[in-house]
Design a protein around this motif. Structure first.
Motif, PDB file in Angstrom:
ATOM      1  N   MET A   1      18.255  -5.564  14.026  1.00  0.00           N
ATOM      2  CA  MET A   1      17.475  -6.634  12.863  1.00  0.00           C
ATOM      3  C   MET A   1      16.224  -6.064  12.788  1.00  0.00           C
ATOM      4  SD  MET A   1      17.338  -8.918  10.715  1.00  0.00           S
ATOM      5  CE  MET A   1      15.991  -9.649   9.963  1.00  0.00           C
ATOM      6  N   LEU A   2      15.560  -6.145  14.256  1.00  0.00           N
ATOM      7  CA  LEU A   2      14.152  -5.908  14.266  1.00  0.00           C
ATOM      8  C   LEU A   2      13.975  -4.570  14.072  1.00  0.00           C
ATOM      9  CD1 LEU A   2      11.157  -6.901  15.412  1.00  0.00           C
ATOM     10  CD2 LEU A   2      11.950  -5.878  17.462  1.00  0.00           C
ATOM     11  N   ILE A   3      14.725  -3.455  14.560  1.00  0.00           N
ATOM     12  CA  ILE A   3      14.916  -2.032  14.221  1.00  0.00           C
ATOM     13  C   ILE A   3      14.887  -1.821  12.888  1.00  0.00           C
ATOM     14  CG2 ILE A   3      16.374  -0.042  14.572  1.00  0.00           C
ATOM     15  CD1 ILE A   3      14.721  -0.965  16.941  1.00  0.00           C
ATOM     16  N   GLU A   4      15.632  -2.627  12.027  1.00  0.00           N
ATOM     17  CA  GLU A   4      15.806  -2.553  10.614  1.00  0.00           C
ATOM     18  C   GLU A   4      14.349  -2.577  10.033  1.00  0.00           C
ATOM     19  OE1 GLU A   4      19.785  -4.230   9.253  1.00  0.00           O
ATOM     20  OE2 GLU A   4      18.507  -5.148   8.067  1.00  0.00           O
ATOM     21  N   ILE A   5      13.718  -3.840  10.509  1.00  0.00           N
ATOM     22  CA  ILE A   5      12.550  -4.100   9.686  1.00  0.00           C
ATOM     23  C   ILE A   5      11.344  -3.130   9.975  1.00  0.00           C
ATOM     24  CG2 ILE A   5      10.580  -5.603   9.718  1.00  0.00           C
ATOM     25  CD1 ILE A   5      12.659  -7.808  10.198  1.00  0.00           C
ATOM     26  N   ILE A   6      11.490  -2.424  11.558  1.00  0.00           N
ATOM     27  CA  ILE A   6      10.423  -1.462  11.676  1.00  0.00           C
ATOM     28  C   ILE A   6      10.892  -0.423  10.703  1.00  0.00           C
ATOM     29  CG2 ILE A   6       9.707   0.026  13.556  1.00  0.00           C
ATOM     30  CD1 ILE A   6      10.070  -2.367  15.523  1.00  0.00           C
ATOM     31  N   ASP A   7      11.912  -0.007  10.537  1.00  0.00           N
ATOM     32  CA  ASP A   7      12.614   1.061   9.829  1.00  0.00           C
ATOM     33  C   ASP A   7      11.854   1.061   8.472  1.00  0.00           C
ATOM     34  OD1 ASP A   7      13.676   3.105  10.930  1.00  0.00           O
ATOM     35  OD2 ASP A   7      15.708   2.816  10.281  1.00  0.00           O
ATOM     36  N   VAL A   8      11.914  -0.210   7.879  1.00  0.00           N
ATOM     37  CA  VAL A   8      11.681  -0.284   6.455  1.00  0.00           C
ATOM     38  C   VAL A   8      10.183  -0.362   6.359  1.00  0.00           C
ATOM     39  CG1 VAL A   8      11.521  -1.965   4.562  1.00  0.00           C
ATOM     40  CG2 VAL A   8      13.559  -1.856   5.972  1.00  0.00           C
ATOM     41  N   MET A   9       9.457  -0.728   7.391  1.00  0.00           N
ATOM     42  CA  MET A   9       7.938  -0.696   7.417  1.00  0.00           C
ATOM     43  C   MET A   9       7.504   0.622   7.547  1.00  0.00           C
ATOM     44  SD  MET A   9       6.792  -3.876   9.717  1.00  0.00           S
ATOM     45  CE  MET A   9       5.015  -3.493   9.708  1.00  0.00           C
ATOM     46  N   ILE A  10       8.080   1.650   8.370  1.00  0.00           N
ATOM     47  CA  ILE A  10       7.729   2.792   8.483  1.00  0.00           C
ATOM     48  C   ILE A  10       7.853   3.523   6.968  1.00  0.00           C
ATOM     49  CG2 ILE A  10       8.184   5.016   9.541  1.00  0.00           C
ATOM     50  CD1 ILE A  10       8.684   3.622  11.901  1.00  0.00           C
ATOM     51  N   SER A  11       9.038   3.244   6.497  1.00  0.00           N
ATOM     52  CA  SER A  11       9.029   4.106   5.220  1.00  0.00           C
ATOM     53  C   SER A  11       8.037   3.722   4.078  1.00  0.00           C
ATOM     54  CB  SER A  11      10.617   3.719   4.638  1.00  0.00           C
ATOM     55  OG  SER A  11      10.599   3.159   3.523  1.00  0.00           O
ATOM     56  N   GLY A  12       7.900   2.200   4.201  1.00  0.00           N
ATOM     57  CA  GLY A  12       6.782   1.723   3.471  1.00  0.00           C
ATOM     58  C   GLY A  12       5.366   2.328   3.721  1.00  0.00           C
ATOM     59  N   LEU A  13       5.135   2.438   5.012  1.00  0.00           N
ATOM     60  CA  LEU A  13       3.801   3.091   5.511  1.00  0.00           C
ATOM     61  C   LEU A  13       4.004   4.546   4.744  1.00  0.00           C
ATOM     62  CD1 LEU A  13       1.575   2.184   7.065  1.00  0.00           C
ATOM     63  CD2 LEU A  13       2.325   3.483   9.047  1.00  0.00           C
ATOM     64  N   LEU A  14       5.055   5.325   5.040  1.00  0.00           N
ATOM     65  CA  LEU A  14       4.957   6.513   4.397  1.00  0.00           C
ATOM     66  C   LEU A  14       4.466   6.750   3.000  1.00  0.00           C
ATOM     67  CD1 LEU A  14       8.159   8.068   6.076  1.00  0.00           C
ATOM     68  CD2 LEU A  14       5.893   8.841   6.416  1.00  0.00           C
ATOM     69  N   ASN A  15       5.332   6.035   2.131  1.00  0.00           N
ATOM     70  CA  ASN A  15       4.983   6.069   0.610  1.00  0.00           C
ATOM     71  C   ASN A  15       3.873   5.681   0.414  1.00  0.00           C
ATOM     72  OD1 ASN A  15       7.573   7.136  -0.309  1.00  0.00           O
ATOM     73  ND2 ASN A  15       8.462   4.871  -0.201  1.00  0.00           N
ATOM     74  N   GLY A  16       3.354   4.576   0.972  1.00  0.00           N
ATOM     75  CA  GLY A  16       1.987   4.048   0.972  1.00  0.00           C
ATOM     76  C   GLY A  16       0.885   4.985   1.217  1.00  0.00           C
ATOM     77  N   SER A  17       1.032   5.971   2.078  1.00  0.00           N
ATOM     78  CA  SER A  17       0.126   6.714   2.429  1.00  0.00           C
ATOM     79  C   SER A  17       0.046   7.885   1.390  1.00  0.00           C
ATOM     80  CB  SER A  17       0.325   7.578   3.721  1.00  0.00           C
ATOM     81  OG  SER A  17       1.473   8.305   3.708  1.00  0.00           O
ATOM     82  N   VAL A  18       1.009   8.281   0.898  1.00  0.00           N
ATOM     83  CA  VAL A  18       0.886   9.202  -0.245  1.00  0.00           C
ATOM     84  C   VAL A  18       0.337   8.650  -1.491  1.00  0.00           C
ATOM     85  CG1 VAL A  18       1.946  10.952  -1.791  1.00  0.00           C
ATOM     86  CG2 VAL A  18       2.924  10.269   0.470  1.00  0.00           C
ATOM     87  N   TYR A  19       0.966   7.296  -1.784  1.00  0.00           N
ATOM     88  CA  TYR A  19       0.100   6.520  -3.056  1.00  0.00           C
ATOM     89  C   TYR A  19      -1.234   6.364  -2.742  1.00  0.00           C
ATOM     90  CZ  TYR A  19       4.920   4.813  -3.886  1.00  0.00           C
ATOM     91  OH  TYR A  19       6.267   4.885  -4.219  1.00  0.00           O
ATOM     92  N   ALA A  20      -1.578   6.139  -1.392  1.00  0.00           N
ATOM     93  CA  ALA A  20      -2.915   5.947  -1.319  1.00  0.00           C
ATOM     94  C   ALA A  20      -3.801   7.269  -1.742  1.00  0.00           C
ATOM     95  CB  ALA A  20      -3.519   5.722   0.207  1.00  0.00           C
ATOM     96  N   LEU A  21      -3.248   8.437  -1.312  1.00  0.00           N
ATOM     97  CA  LEU A  21      -3.903   9.562  -1.766  1.00  0.00           C
ATOM     98  C   LEU A  21      -4.053   9.722  -3.359  1.00  0.00           C
ATOM     99  CD1 LEU A  21      -4.732  12.297  -0.346  1.00  0.00           C
ATOM    100  CD2 LEU A  21      -2.763  13.158  -0.701  1.00  0.00           C
ATOM    101  N   MET A  22      -2.969   9.538  -3.812  1.00  0.00           N
ATOM    102  CA  MET A  22      -3.055   9.772  -5.288  1.00  0.00           C
ATOM    103  C   MET A  22      -3.977   8.542  -6.112  1.00  0.00           C
ATOM    104  SD  MET A  22       0.700  11.085  -6.390  1.00  0.00           S
ATOM    105  CE  MET A  22       1.650   9.507  -5.832  1.00  0.00           C
ATOM    106  N   ALA A  23      -3.415   7.284  -5.463  1.00  0.00           N
ATOM    107  CA  ALA A  23      -4.421   6.106  -6.510  1.00  0.00           C
ATOM    108  C   ALA A  23      -5.952   6.190  -6.141  1.00  0.00           C
ATOM    109  CB  ALA A  23      -3.855   4.883  -5.655  1.00  0.00           C
ATOM    110  N   ILE A  24      -6.290   6.780  -4.854  1.00  0.00           N
ATOM    111  CA  ILE A  24      -7.659   6.841  -4.711  1.00  0.00           C
ATOM    112  C   ILE A  24      -8.435   7.794  -5.539  1.00  0.00           C
ATOM    113  CG2 ILE A  24      -9.238   7.547  -2.896  1.00  0.00           C
ATOM    114  CD1 ILE A  24      -7.902   6.175  -0.980  1.00  0.00           C
ATOM    115  N   GLY A  25      -7.657   8.884  -5.688  1.00  0.00           N
ATOM    116  CA  GLY A  25      -8.182   9.934  -6.830  1.00  0.00           C
ATOM    117  C   GLY A  25      -8.203   9.409  -8.063  1.00  0.00           C
ATOM    118  N   LEU A  26      -7.604   8.552  -8.543  1.00  0.00           N
ATOM    119  CA  LEU A  26      -7.614   7.982  -9.772  1.00  0.00           C
ATOM    120  C   LEU A  26      -8.783   6.895  -9.861  1.00  0.00           C
ATOM    121  CD1 LEU A  26      -6.117   7.622 -12.729  1.00  0.00           C
ATOM    122  CD2 LEU A  26      -4.717   5.622 -11.876  1.00  0.00           C
TER     123      LEU A  26
END
Lengths: 290, 235
Positions: A1-26
């Motif tokens: 359960m905890l592992i699952e949540i951490i997994d999802v958070m990491i995947s969110g962080l990954l996407n978020g970092s690329v989104y940040a790169l793109m959105a900051i440009g805009l």
């Protein structure tokens, strides 16, 4: 359960970092010029096709190294000249921000149809930047994801450094905060506008290369990216760079959790709900200035 | 002659704001331009500094015609504009505002030297290097605007209503600073309402009404002119 949540958070962080790169440009372009670049999503697609052409049909030596080293100057030049020859001439007219939006919307349609005309309607797949997985305790990462994360964070740090420690960066901030003041101290506003557009093109194009490895190169990817970048900038506060950073991470997390627990089809609804709630209750966004 | 403007006409959209304006400023002078609000005083300074697009005539500065030059070129030649509403960078510190004041090529070389000069002229700014411009009081912001202008290493300062919105004691302070800058060798063209502290500094006065120069002379000439006495000097 905890592992699952951490997994999802990491995947969110990954996407978020690329989104940040793109959105900051805009956010940067909007903050500096006060005009919204609707062709932004199509420049994301351009990054993806650029990588595909180099890696698949041309199969150049050096792989992704060659791609990144050539993509950065290529995207800079594309952004610079798009600004100089298409957007800049509008500035002499009244209501130019509105005209710039119409123009960039037209440009987006032109590019998206152009991609289909040149590359065909089918998705192209890019080779993985690295293959394999890495296990840390019970957590298993795709190495590809780690590289994407590291590269987008590096991109963000480079951008932050450029903005706060170079003359060009200070000039960009000066124009964003007070164009009249920038003119008074002798900052060449037109060149700053073009440089801003060019830098943002690099940011979204690199985002396109990074994410297209996971999601394919898709001639119609621009709309989805545009919606995401627009929601993030509006949520963060139009033109606010810090706001976009936080908003990108939040939206990345939200997507990961909604996708995992409620199903992928609910992601866009959740994202757009955030946009509507923001606009209704805090129209200036998280960190926008009224 | 340091600055000579001949038959300058300037427009904002359809409005013809300046009509055949001619003025001269000699090196080392303080020239004060009086006139009612909305009669073209700011437009004159902005035209001089390359911030008005539609204009004709001749603006010669140090024997060069600068009417077609961009604002960044004009700043680099040593003319700086100090705006009535200050036009600072609100979310930057005092120090960052000052450093951006030295943006032009010519100013960069003298950045350190000018910083020292500016801090000795405005000790309060030296104490507030890290404060954001947006959090300063009106008087401090005015000082910062003047200081930022000095950072450009300009020989010629075009100052737009320096006492606007300031209390009388601060007006005296601004006048003292203008005098001191002038004593350091800067030539100054200042646009003002009727502010005795400022008009007292003038080597020469002009009056601009409805886009025309209607008076040119020193303060004694102005005082002997009944129309001016009544309207502009309030006596």
């Amino acid at each position: 359960m905890l592992i699952e949540i951490i997994d999802v958070m990491i995947s969110g962080l990954l996407n978020g970092s690329v989104y940040a790169l793109m959105a900051i440009g805009l956010a940067l372009v909007y903050g500096v010029t006060k005009a919204f670049n609707f062709a932004y999503g199509s420049l994301y697609t351009m990054g993806g096709y650029f990588a595909w052409v180099f890696l698949v049909p041309l199969n150049l030596p050096g792989g992704y190294y060659t791609v990144f080293l050539t993509a950065i100057p290529f995207l800079f030049v594309v952004g610079f000249f798009l600004e100089k020859f298409l957007v800049a001439p509008l500035r002499k007219r009244s209501d130019w921000e509105m005209k710039a939006m119409m123009l960039t919307l037209g440009l987006a349609l032109f590019l998206d149809i152009g991609y289909i005309a040149i590359f065909g309607p089918r998705l192209k797949s890019l080779p993985d930047i690295v293959e394999g997985t890495l296990a840390i305790g019970p957590l298993v990462f795709m190495k590809q994801d780690l590289v994407i994360f590291v590269l987008s964070i590096t991109g963000l740090l480079c951008f932050a450094w450029l903005l706060n420690n170079t003359r060009v960066g200070m000039a960009v901030q000066a124009v964003a905060q007070n164009p009249a003041g920038a003119q008074i101290v002798g900052i060449p506003k037109e060149r700053v506008f073009a440089a801003t557009f060019a830098i943002s093109t690099i940011m979204v194009g690199i985002g396109g290369i990074l994410l297209s490895q996971k999601n394919f190169v898709n001639p119609q990817a621009s709309t989805g990216i545009m919606i995401k970048a627009w929601v993030i900038t509006a949520f963060g506060g139009m033109g606010s760079i810090k706001g976009s950073l936080y908003a990108a991470l939040i939206i990345g997390m939200l997507e990961a959790f909604v996708g995992y627990y409620l199903g992928m089809i609910h992601i866009d609804i959740a994202v757009l709900t955030v946009l509507l709630i923001t606009l209704a209750f805090r129209p200036q966004g998280l960190m926008g200035r009224e | 002659m340091m600055l000579s403007i001949e038959n300058l006409n300037a427009y904002y959209g359809q409005a013809h704001v300046l009509k055949d304006v001619s003025i001269n400023v000699n090196k080392g002078e303080v020239v004060v331009m009086l006139g009612p609000n909305g009669h073209g005083k700011s437009t004159l300074l902005k035209s001089l500094c390359g911030m008005v697009d539609k204009k004709q005539g001749k603006i010669s500065y140090k024997d060069q015609d600068i009417i077609k030059l961009s604002s960044e070129k004009i700043v680099n030649m040593g003319i700086t504009y100090i705006a009535e509403n200050r036009e600072l960078f609100p979310y930057m510190s005092v120090m960052e505002n000052l450093k951006l004041g030295a943006y032009s090529k010519n100013a960069r070389k003298y950045e350190k030297e000018n910083l020292e000069k500016v801090f000795s002229l405005f000790p309060r700014l030296a104490q507030r290097k890290k404060q954001f411009a947006s959090t300063m009081s009106g008087g401090e912001a005015k000082m910062l605007a003047i200081a930022r202008g000095l950072m450009s290493n300009a020989d010629f300062l075009a100052i737009d209503e320096p006492s606007l919105g300031l209390q009388p004691n601060l007006r005296t302070e601004v006048a003292r600073i203008i005098k001191e800058i002038n004593n350091q060798g800067k030539t100054i063209l200042v646009v003002e309402q009727n502010i005795p502290q400022i008009t007292d500094l003038a080597d020469k006065l002009y009056v601009l009404e409805e886009g025309h120069i209607t008076f040119e002379g020193n303060k004694d000439d102005a005082l002997s002119n009944d129309h001016l006495k009544e309207i502009f000097l309030g006596m």
